[in-house]
Design an enzyme around this catalytic site. Structure first.
Site, PDB file in Angstrom:
ATOM      1  N   HIS A  98      56.300  30.199  44.721  1.00 17.05           N
ATOM      2  CA  HIS A  98      57.592  30.277  45.187  1.00 17.05           C
ATOM      3  C   HIS A  98      57.634  30.075  46.890  1.00 17.05           C
ATOM      4  O   HIS A  98      56.522  30.334  47.389  1.00 17.05           O
ATOM      5  CB  HIS A  98      58.360  31.314  44.946  1.00 17.05           C
ATOM      6  N   ASP A 157      59.998  31.616  49.943  1.00 17.66           N
ATOM      7  CA  ASP A 157      61.066  32.737  49.922  1.00 17.66           C
ATOM      8  C   ASP A 157      62.414  32.188  50.324  1.00 17.66           C
ATOM      9  O   ASP A 157      62.476  31.392  51.414  1.00 17.66           O
ATOM     10  CB  ASP A 157      60.630  33.825  51.308  1.00 17.66           C
ATOM     11  N   HIS A 164      53.656  30.276  47.966  1.00 21.11           N
ATOM     12  CA  HIS A 164      52.736  31.162  47.831  1.00 21.11           C
ATOM     13  C   HIS A 164      52.895  31.983  46.462  1.00 21.11           C
ATOM     14  O   HIS A 164      53.971  31.831  45.690  1.00 21.11           O
ATOM     15  CB  HIS A 164      52.648  32.226  49.099  1.00 21.11           C
ATOM     16  N   ARG A 191      57.369  43.448  54.500  1.00 15.89           N
ATOM     17  CA  ARG A 191      57.578  41.779  54.872  1.00 15.89           C
ATOM     18  C   ARG A 191      58.587  41.793  55.700  1.00 15.89           C
ATOM     19  O   ARG A 191      59.855  42.617  55.419  1.00 15.89           O
ATOM     20  CB  ARG A 191      57.852  41.320  53.331  1.00 15.89           C
TER      21      ARG A 191
HETATM   22  C1  SIN Z   1      55.740  37.670  48.535  1.00 18.36           C
HETATM   23  O1  SIN Z   1      55.863  36.853  47.514  1.00 18.36           O
HETATM   24  O2  SIN Z   1      56.360  37.719  49.574  1.00 18.36           O
HETATM   25  C2  SIN Z   1      54.690  38.715  48.407  1.00 18.36           C
HETATM   26  C3  SIN Z   1      53.393  38.126  48.535  1.00 18.36           C
HETATM   27  C4  SIN Z   1      52.347  39.046  48.393  1.00 18.36           C
HETATM   28  O3  SIN Z   1      52.537  40.549  48.073  1.00 18.36           O
HETATM   29  O4  SIN Z   1      51.071  38.875  48.467  1.00 18.36           O
END
Ligand code: SIN
Length: 288
Positions: free
Chosen positions: A103, A105, A261, A276
């Site tokens: 995905h 974000d 990612h 995050r």
């Molecule tokens: C995310 O998708 O923002 C998390 C990525 C991760 O935990 O490595």
């Protein structure tokens, strides 16, 4: 683009996406010249990685604000003392992880996030890596005919199916454990071009993702699915990706308009905690 760096060292980690950046101490402060180079490396490589950063939540927030205004995530549990920081947490007894599907974000927003700064506070002894894929490379590798066809399309993105009540049908709520919530806030629905002109680089990038894209505009879901599935499989092929192995104190900053990612869930029985922060973006326009 000028890709000479004087204040940082930039080491690409794969052909199309990702670079390690060294010579940076976020806690000690970053001057404007160094920040300009970090930003340039981000635009050039799509995701940049830093090692051995010892930062407080306040320093994380301050660094994120250098990139733009913070876009507070509506659905993730926040750090109790710092509502601008979202927790990406998995306890040792929990089975599901956050971000397991490819995905980008907040693509369900009208102004999708510019990027995200993910900082590792606790990592498993092995596993829990994150994969990144270049949407420039994915677009570039398509045939001229497919490129032209996709440039004429727009797609619908939504938060409803991922964070609304439909998302929790058949899900073990004990396992979710309050990590994700605000079902009633999952109301976002938006249309974006399928191929965007990247706001910073000007390059065309594929902009549909497994998690939040629903269908092509004016197409049914059934009609859209075969082509979307093809594009998802195409965009995540190994050649376009890199894999980041986290250590405590690592930080990744990714460009949500240029990369996808996916967080690997291969560390059963171990704890992982990431902080995050997501930075506001802008409206996306179609590539010509
Ligand atoms: C995310 O998708 O923002 C998390 C990525 C991760 O935990 O490595």
């Amino acid at each position: 683009m000028n890709n000479t760096y004087n204040k940082i060292k930039v080491t690409p980690v794969s052909r199309f996406v990702g670079a390690e950046v060294s010579g940076v101490d976020i806690a000690a402060g970053i001057d404007d010249e160094q920040f300009d180079e970090i930003r340039r490396a981000f635009v050039e490589h799509g995701v940049i990685f830093f090692r051995d950063q010892d930062i407080t939540p306040d320093q994380h927030v301050e660094f994120a604000q250098r990139w733009g205004a913070i876009n507070v995530n509506r659905f993730f549990q926040a750090v109790e003392t710092h509502p601008m920081i979202a927790e990406v947490r998995k306890e040792a007894h929990q089975k599901t992880n956050i971000g397991a599907r490819w995905h980008t974000d907040h693509s369900y927003d009208e102004f999708p996030a510019l990027g995200s700064l993910l900082y590792a506070r606790a990592v498993p002894s092995l596993g829990g890596d994150t994969l990144f894929s270049s949407m420039y490379a994915a677009y570039e590798a398509l045939s001229d005919g497919m490129k032209k066809f996709l440039r004429g399309l727009r797609a619908e993105h939504s938060s409803r199916h991922s964070f609304g009540d439909q998302a929790y049908v058949g899900v073990d709520m004990d396992d979710i454990g309050g990590r994700i919530g605000n079902i009633d806030g999952a109301t976002q629905e938006v249309v974006h071009p399928v191929v965007i002109r990247h706001p910073l680089s000007g390059r065309p990038a594929l902009y549909v993702n497994t998690e939040f894209t629903l269908k092509f505009e004016h197409w049914t879901e059934q009609e859209s699915k075969p082509l979307l599935d093809y594009l998802y499989q195409h965009a995540s092929q190994n050649e376009f990706t890199c894999r980041f192995k986290w250590q405590e104190g690592s930080m990744a900053i990714w460009d949500n308009r240029a990369t996808h990612h996916c967080a690997l869930n291969d560390y059963d029985g171990e704890f992982r905690l990431m902080h995050r922060i997501t930075v506001e973006g802008e409206a996306l326009s179609a590539a010509n």
